[in-house]
Write an enzyme that holds these catalytic residues in place. Structure first.
Site, PDB file in Angstrom:
ATOM      1  N   ASN A   7       0.076   4.497  -2.543  1.00  0.00           N
ATOM      2  CA  ASN A   7       0.558   3.370  -1.751  1.00  0.00           C
ATOM      3  C   ASN A   7       2.024   3.180  -2.117  1.00  0.00           C
ATOM      4  O   ASN A   7       2.354   2.695  -3.187  1.00  0.00           O
ATOM      5  CB  ASN A   7      -0.250   2.093  -2.038  1.00  0.00           C
ATOM      6  CG  ASN A   7       0.243   0.919  -1.210  1.00  0.00           C
ATOM      7  OD1 ASN A   7       1.442   0.754  -0.995  1.00  0.00           O
ATOM      8  ND2 ASN A   7      -0.684   0.105  -0.730  1.00  0.00           N
ATOM      9  N   GLU A  34       0.908   2.078   3.340  1.00  0.00           N
ATOM     10  CA  GLU A  34       1.937   1.037   3.457  1.00  0.00           C
ATOM     11  C   GLU A  34       3.319   1.642   3.708  1.00  0.00           C
ATOM     12  O   GLU A  34       4.265   1.399   2.963  1.00  0.00           O
ATOM     13  CB  GLU A  34       1.953   0.106   2.234  1.00  0.00           C
ATOM     14  CG  GLU A  34       0.865  -0.943   2.292  1.00  0.00           C
ATOM     15  CD  GLU A  34       1.183  -2.183   1.472  1.00  0.00           C
ATOM     16  OE1 GLU A  34       1.859  -3.070   2.018  1.00  0.00           O
ATOM     17  OE2 GLU A  34       0.760  -2.276   0.309  1.00  0.00           O
ATOM     18  N   HIS A 248       2.085   0.152  -6.808  1.00  0.00           N
ATOM     19  CA  HIS A 248       0.974   1.053  -7.112  1.00  0.00           C
ATOM     20  C   HIS A 248       1.485   2.287  -7.849  1.00  0.00           C
ATOM     21  O   HIS A 248       2.655   2.640  -7.729  1.00  0.00           O
ATOM     22  CB  HIS A 248       0.310   1.560  -5.830  1.00  0.00           C
ATOM     23  CG  HIS A 248      -0.377   0.500  -5.020  1.00  0.00           C
ATOM     24  ND1 HIS A 248      -1.737   0.454  -4.855  1.00  0.00           N
ATOM     25  CD2 HIS A 248       0.107  -0.549  -4.322  1.00  0.00           C
ATOM     26  CE1 HIS A 248      -2.053  -0.574  -4.083  1.00  0.00           C
ATOM     27  NE2 HIS A 248      -0.957  -1.203  -3.750  1.00  0.00           N
TER      28      HIS A 248
END
Length: 257
Positions: A7, A34, A248
């Site tokens: 991510n 994302e 992340h």
DNA sequence: ATGTCTGGCCCGGCCAGA
């Protein structure tokens, strides 16, 4: 063969981090989540220059998923779940690569809960479960990777009481994940680290990464034909410490094909 | 309760979303 899920939290604003990670860790296949960019704004040429072919499914400002491969061009098979409850949101992309079906997802966050966003999260997970059952029934060598936005158990969070009211840790969401795994999927990270706290996300604030105050919400589920080929799995913590990085860390799975 | 970061709106800080 190393397949990773990352991510990236904005592919254009984090591109330097992505580039450095691709160069240093050399994953064969990558699922990104994302992207936070439209299809037009996806940095296709720069990724191609790094040796990866890519397919992507963007959206203005939010969500967005992509698959990168340096072991053959991804052959796109889907860009939404069959029963996706909201096709406006780019949350799933899937391709056949090297004889593996790779499904890459960015599942809904679901906060605040209760409320419509949490209802949408559960509806989306139901659509995922229904499709995942088809893959199991078809004995497809498949993996479902990405940001599930679910903390599966108390062992996947540094301090469970701090997350009690969060949609990522809600019993209904955890139940969906448990039911999904029980279809016959192997949670690669947990399988290879049965007794270890292993996180994939740390908040930007309060020095979460430095304190290792993390949660495990990025997962790789392997169907039975692929689970037999699982060698190792882990999390690259290094990029989480870089400047202007995602919240992340990339998680990866190594398969012996 | 707090806390951080980004994109969008449209050009300067706010706000939503995570």
């Amino acid at each position: 063969m190393r397949i990773a899920s990352y991510n990236i939290n904005g592919i254009n604003s984090r591109f330097a981090v992505l580039e450095r990670w691709l160069k240093e860790f050399q994953p064969d296949i990558v699922g990104l989540q994302e992207l936070k960019c439209t299809d037009d704004a996806f940095p296709a040429a720069a990724i191609e220059a790094l040796g990866y072919s890519a397919i992507w499914h963007g959206q203005r400002a939010w969500n967005g998923v992509a698959l990168l491969s340096k072991v053959g061009r991804p052959v796109e098979t889907r860009r939404a779940l069959p029963a996706d409850p909201n096709l406006e949101q780019s949350r799933y992309i899937e391709a056949a690569i090297c004889g593996i079906l790779v499904g890459n997802m960015y599942a809904p966050n679901g906060n605040p809960q209760p409320g419509p966003k949490f209802d949408y999260k559960l509806a989306w997970l139901d659509a995922l479960k229904a499709y995942a059952q088809d893959l199991i029934d078809g004995e497809v060598p498949a993996m479902l990777i990405g940001d599930y936005n679910i903390i599966p158990t108390d062992e996947d969070v540094y301090k469970p009481e701090r997350w009690k009211k969060d949609a990522l840790f809600a019993p209904a969401a955890r139940e969906k994940f448990r039911e999904l795994v029980e279809q016959g999927w192997t949670d690669a990270l947990r399988k290879t680290h049965p007794d270890e706290r292993i996180y994939t996300f740390w908040h930007y604030w309060r020095n979460s990464f430095e304190r290792d105050a993390g949660i495990r919400i990025d997962h790789a589920l392997l169907s039975p034909p692929l689970a037999k080929k699982l060698k190792k799995a882990g999390v690259d913590r290094t990029p989480r410490g870089w400047e202007k990085t995602s919240d992340h860390g990339p998680m990866w799975v190594e398969l012996k094909l």
